[in-house]
Design a protein around this motif. Sequence first.
Motif, PDB file in Angstrom:
ATOM      1  N   ASN A 183       0.840  -1.193   0.000  1.00 22.67           N
ATOM      2  CA  ASN A 183       0.000   0.000   0.000  1.00 22.67           C
ATOM      3  C   ASN A 183       0.873   1.239   0.000  1.00 22.67           C
ATOM      4  OD1 ASN A 183      -2.653   1.535   0.676  1.00 22.67           O
ATOM      5  ND2 ASN A 183      -1.214   2.214   2.260  1.00 22.67           N
ATOM      6  N   ASP A 184       0.471   2.240  -0.767  1.00 17.52           N
ATOM      7  CA  ASP A 184       1.128   3.542  -0.695  1.00 17.52           C
ATOM      8  C   ASP A 184       0.097   4.633  -0.908  1.00 17.52           C
ATOM      9  OD1 ASP A 184       2.993   5.900  -1.308  1.00 17.52           O
ATOM     10  OD2 ASP A 184       4.399   4.287  -0.859  1.00 17.52           O
ATOM     11  N   PHE A 185       0.109   5.600  -0.006  1.00 18.85           N
ATOM     12  CA  PHE A 185      -0.843   6.700  -0.063  1.00 18.85           C
ATOM     13  C   PHE A 185      -0.573   7.624  -1.250  1.00 18.85           C
ATOM     14  CE2 PHE A 185      -2.519  10.862   1.493  1.00 18.85           C
ATOM     15  CZ  PHE A 185      -3.848  10.478   1.605  1.00 18.85           C
ATOM     16  N   ASP A 186       0.676   7.659  -1.705  1.00 14.96           N
ATOM     17  CA  ASP A 186       1.044   8.483  -2.860  1.00 14.96           C
ATOM     18  C   ASP A 186       0.454   7.851  -4.121  1.00 14.96           C
ATOM     19  OD1 ASP A 186       2.265   9.733  -5.019  1.00 14.96           O
ATOM     20  OD2 ASP A 186       4.214   9.895  -4.031  1.00 14.96           O
ATOM     21  N   PRO A 187      -0.440   8.535  -4.826  1.00 12.15           N
ATOM     22  CA  PRO A 187      -1.072   7.939  -6.008  1.00 12.15           C
ATOM     23  C   PRO A 187      -0.089   7.609  -7.118  1.00 12.15           C
ATOM     24  CG  PRO A 187      -1.618  10.277  -5.832  1.00 12.15           C
ATOM     25  CD  PRO A 187      -0.955   9.892  -4.549  1.00 12.15           C
ATOM     26  N   ALA A 188       1.049   8.297  -7.157  1.00 12.15           N
ATOM     27  CA  ALA A 188       2.038   8.011  -8.195  1.00 12.15           C
ATOM     28  C   ALA A 188       2.749   6.684  -7.920  1.00 12.15           C
ATOM     29  CB  ALA A 188       3.048   9.154  -8.281  1.00 12.15           C
ATOM     30  N   ILE A 189       3.138   6.456  -6.676  1.00 15.42           N
ATOM     31  CA  ILE A 189       3.766   5.179  -6.322  1.00 15.42           C
ATOM     32  C   ILE A 189       2.769   4.042  -6.485  1.00 15.42           C
ATOM     33  CG2 ILE A 189       4.925   3.866  -4.511  1.00 15.42           C
ATOM     34  CD1 ILE A 189       6.562   6.200  -5.603  1.00 15.42           C
ATOM     35  N   TYR A 190       1.536   4.287  -6.099  1.00 15.77           N
ATOM     36  CA  TYR A 190       0.479   3.294  -6.298  1.00 15.77           C
ATOM     37  C   TYR A 190       0.336   2.966  -7.785  1.00 15.77           C
ATOM     38  CZ  TYR A 190      -4.365   1.743  -7.046  1.00 15.77           C
ATOM     39  OH  TYR A 190      -5.485   1.076  -7.470  1.00 15.77           O
ATOM     40  N   ALA A 191       0.365   3.990  -8.637  1.00 13.22           N
ATOM     41  CA  ALA A 191       0.236   3.771 -10.082  1.00 13.22           C
ATOM     42  C   ALA A 191       1.350   2.873 -10.598  1.00 13.22           C
ATOM     43  CB  ALA A 191       0.255   5.117 -10.818  1.00 13.22           C
ATOM     44  N   PHE A 192       2.558   3.076 -10.092  1.00 11.19           N
ATOM     45  CA  PHE A 192       3.667   2.234 -10.536  1.00 11.19           C
ATOM     46  C   PHE A 192       3.416   0.772 -10.183  1.00 11.19           C
ATOM     47  CE2 PHE A 192       7.434  -0.141  -9.297  1.00 11.19           C
ATOM     48  CZ  PHE A 192       8.014  -0.288 -10.552  1.00 11.19           C
ATOM     49  N   TRP A 193       3.064   0.498  -8.923  1.00  9.17           N
ATOM     50  CA  TRP A 193       2.869  -0.892  -8.523  1.00  9.17           C
ATOM     51  C   TRP A 193       1.666  -1.517  -9.215  1.00  9.17           C
ATOM     52  CZ3 TRP A 193       6.644  -3.559  -7.092  1.00  9.17           C
ATOM     53  CH2 TRP A 193       7.660  -3.014  -6.321  1.00  9.17           C
ATOM     54  N   LYS A 194       0.653  -0.730  -9.483  1.00  3.45           N
ATOM     55  CA  LYS A 194      -0.487  -1.237 -10.249  1.00  3.45           C
ATOM     56  C   LYS A 194      -0.048  -1.621 -11.661  1.00  3.45           C
ATOM     57  CE  LYS A 194      -5.255  -0.080 -11.532  1.00  3.45           C
ATOM     58  NZ  LYS A 194      -6.338   0.949 -11.456  1.00  3.45           N
ATOM     59  N   LEU A 195       0.816  -0.804 -12.240  1.00  4.29           N
ATOM     60  CA  LEU A 195       1.360  -1.097 -13.572  1.00  4.29           C
ATOM     61  C   LEU A 195       2.166  -2.398 -13.557  1.00  4.29           C
ATOM     62  CD1 LEU A 195       2.063  -0.361 -16.513  1.00  4.29           C
ATOM     63  CD2 LEU A 195       3.833   1.180 -15.618  1.00  4.29           C
ATOM     64  N   VAL A 196       2.993  -2.580 -12.547  1.00  4.55           N
ATOM     65  CA  VAL A 196       3.805  -3.798 -12.439  1.00  4.55           C
ATOM     66  C   VAL A 196       2.918  -5.037 -12.380  1.00  4.55           C
ATOM     67  CG1 VAL A 196       5.402  -5.089 -10.968  1.00  4.55           C
ATOM     68  CG2 VAL A 196       5.753  -2.640 -11.334  1.00  4.55           C
ATOM     69  N   VAL A 197       1.877  -4.968 -11.573  1.00 11.29           N
ATOM     70  CA  VAL A 197       1.038  -6.143 -11.323  1.00 11.29           C
ATOM     71  C   VAL A 197       0.027  -6.383 -12.436  1.00 11.29           C
ATOM     72  CG1 VAL A 197      -0.726  -7.063  -9.761  1.00 11.29           C
ATOM     73  CG2 VAL A 197       1.348  -6.011  -8.826  1.00 11.29           C
ATOM     74  N   GLN A 198      -0.548  -5.318 -12.993  1.00 14.04           N
ATOM     75  CA  GLN A 198      -1.625  -5.488 -13.965  1.00 14.04           C
ATOM     76  C   GLN A 198      -1.172  -5.454 -15.419  1.00 14.04           C
ATOM     77  OE1 GLN A 198      -5.135  -3.143 -13.282  1.00 14.04           O
ATOM     78  NE2 GLN A 198      -5.239  -3.666 -11.121  1.00 14.04           N
ATOM     79  N   ALA A 199      -0.049  -4.801 -15.704  1.00 14.03           N
ATOM     80  CA  ALA A 199       0.400  -4.702 -17.101  1.00 14.03           C
ATOM     81  C   ALA A 199       1.914  -4.854 -17.204  1.00 14.03           C
ATOM     82  CB  ALA A 199      -0.044  -3.362 -17.688  1.00 14.03           C
ATOM     83  N   PRO A 200       2.464  -5.967 -16.701  1.00 13.92           N
ATOM     84  CA  PRO A 200       3.922  -6.138 -16.722  1.00 13.92           C
ATOM     85  C   PRO A 200       4.517  -6.201 -18.123  1.00 13.92           C
ATOM     86  CG  PRO A 200       2.836  -8.180 -16.083  1.00 13.92           C
ATOM     87  CD  PRO A 200       1.789  -7.122 -16.072  1.00 13.92           C
ATOM     88  N   ASP A 201       3.791  -6.770 -19.072  1.00 15.30           N
ATOM     89  CA  ASP A 201       4.317  -6.842 -20.437  1.00 15.30           C
ATOM     90  C   ASP A 201       4.436  -5.450 -21.043  1.00 15.30           C
ATOM     91  OD1 ASP A 201       4.437  -9.577 -20.220  1.00 15.30           O
ATOM     92  OD2 ASP A 201       2.550  -9.930 -21.284  1.00 15.30           O
ATOM     93  N   GLU A 202       3.430  -4.610 -20.791  1.00 16.53           N
ATOM     94  CA  GLU A 202       3.472  -3.241 -21.291  1.00 16.53           C
ATOM     95  C   GLU A 202       4.623  -2.474 -20.640  1.00 16.53           C
ATOM     96  OE1 GLU A 202       2.236   0.347 -23.290  1.00 16.53           O
ATOM     97  OE2 GLU A 202       2.095  -1.799 -23.664  1.00 16.53           O
ATOM     98  N   LEU A 203       4.808  -2.661 -19.347  1.00 21.00           N
ATOM     99  CA  LEU A 203       5.910  -1.995 -18.654  1.00 21.00           C
ATOM    100  C   LEU A 203       7.256  -2.450 -19.219  1.00 21.00           C
ATOM    101  CD1 LEU A 203       7.211  -0.270 -16.486  1.00 21.00           C
ATOM    102  CD2 LEU A 203       6.782  -2.105 -14.841  1.00 21.00           C
ATOM    103  N   SER A 204       7.409  -3.733 -19.449  1.00 21.59           N
ATOM    104  CA  SER A 204       8.667  -4.249 -20.008  1.00 21.59           C
ATOM    105  C   SER A 204       8.931  -3.677 -21.385  1.00 21.59           C
ATOM    106  CB  SER A 204       8.627  -5.778 -20.062  1.00 21.59           C
ATOM    107  OG  SER A 204       8.575  -6.325 -18.762  1.00 21.59           O
ATOM    108  N   ARG A 205       7.871  -3.552 -22.190  1.00 16.63           N
ATOM    109  CA  ARG A 205       8.032  -2.964 -23.520  1.00 16.63           C
ATOM    110  C   ARG A 205       8.487  -1.512 -23.409  1.00 16.63           C
ATOM    111  NH1 ARG A 205       6.004   0.473 -26.591  1.00 16.63           N
ATOM    112  NH2 ARG A 205       4.316   1.007 -25.139  1.00 16.63           N
ATOM    113  N   MET A 206       7.887  -0.778 -22.479  1.00 14.68           N
ATOM    114  CA  MET A 206       8.244   0.628 -22.307  1.00 14.68           C
ATOM    115  C   MET A 206       9.680   0.777 -21.812  1.00 14.68           C
ATOM    116  SD  MET A 206       4.619   1.865 -20.603  1.00 14.68           S
ATOM    117  CE  MET A 206       4.830   3.659 -20.703  1.00 14.68           C
ATOM    118  N   ILE A 207      10.115  -0.124 -20.951  1.00 16.26           N
ATOM    119  CA  ILE A 207      11.498  -0.085 -20.473  1.00 16.26           C
ATOM    120  C   ILE A 207      12.448  -0.350 -21.636  1.00 16.26           C
ATOM    121  CG2 ILE A 207      13.210  -1.252 -19.023  1.00 16.26           C
ATOM    122  CD1 ILE A 207      10.928  -1.810 -17.029  1.00 16.26           C
TER     123      ILE A 207
END
Length: 291
Positions: free
Chosen positions: A72-96
């Motif tokens: 859990n993170d109260f900061d919406p930006a940090i939350y967005a990152f972890w949501k991206l990791v868990v829900q769209a890892p392939d998209e994140l890997s492509r962007m990296i």
Amino acid sequence: MKTDASGLVHHKKPLISPLRYPGGKSSLYPRLRSIVRENGLTSGTYVEPYAGGAGAAMGLLVTGQVDSVVINDFDPAIYAFWKLVVQAPDELSRMIGSAELSVSEWIRQKEIYLTAERDNYIDLGFAVFYLNRTNRSGVLNGGPIGGMNQSGNYKIDARFNKEALIERIRLIALHASRVTVLNMDGIDVIDRYSKDREVLIYADPPYFEKAGSLYLNSFADAHHSALASCLNSVKKARWLLTYDNVPRVAELYSKRRREVFSLNYSAHRVVKATEVMVYSDSLLVSDSKAS
């Protein structure tokens, strides 16, 4: 294996989290692993109400020490990152893999970080990741490694090993179904999980000193007091807490066991900090030197 002056044993720590985090607690992995095992929680859930880089959580999950984790993170930006990791890892890997490592791209990602809609977790989450990997010490409100003119000894790509970072994302993605990502107040998360006997809660809130330079969401004394009131009131919950070793911690947790330890962290330079770990009454910690 090495033991420091506090008696905490340090084994090789797994480096799983893709984020660099000042004051991150991945180095406490051996201690947390021992506590998980001693309390019979290998089939339980590990909860971080103030996750940040979630280094310890990811280490425990990927190495099979716990069944599931809540970050859990109260900061919406940090939350967005972890949501991206868990829900769209392939998209994140492509962007990296396709990321341009330059000052002009850094400026663009900084603008996305500052202006993106909070529910646009893909663009916001990647902007957080990009800045974390390209900024000095990973501090999101800092400047790029090497400076805007790239005249430093290290350049903007110094901490952005694409292959290694994509591998970390892949490892987490294998366990994504066992990761819950929340964007709540940390106290609300503690309240939610404190009644579950199969849960270990590790609270690592913003610290008292230098918090403004390490965290985007620092705590006022009222926040520290509210957290102490919450933790001290959940009598049967198994939790531990880490703080900087200041007198106020002893005041807030005067009836709880406390143990001082040393930890290295980086925020512009490597610093050895003296910190304190606080244990709930119901937590078994047989090798503790707590008082």
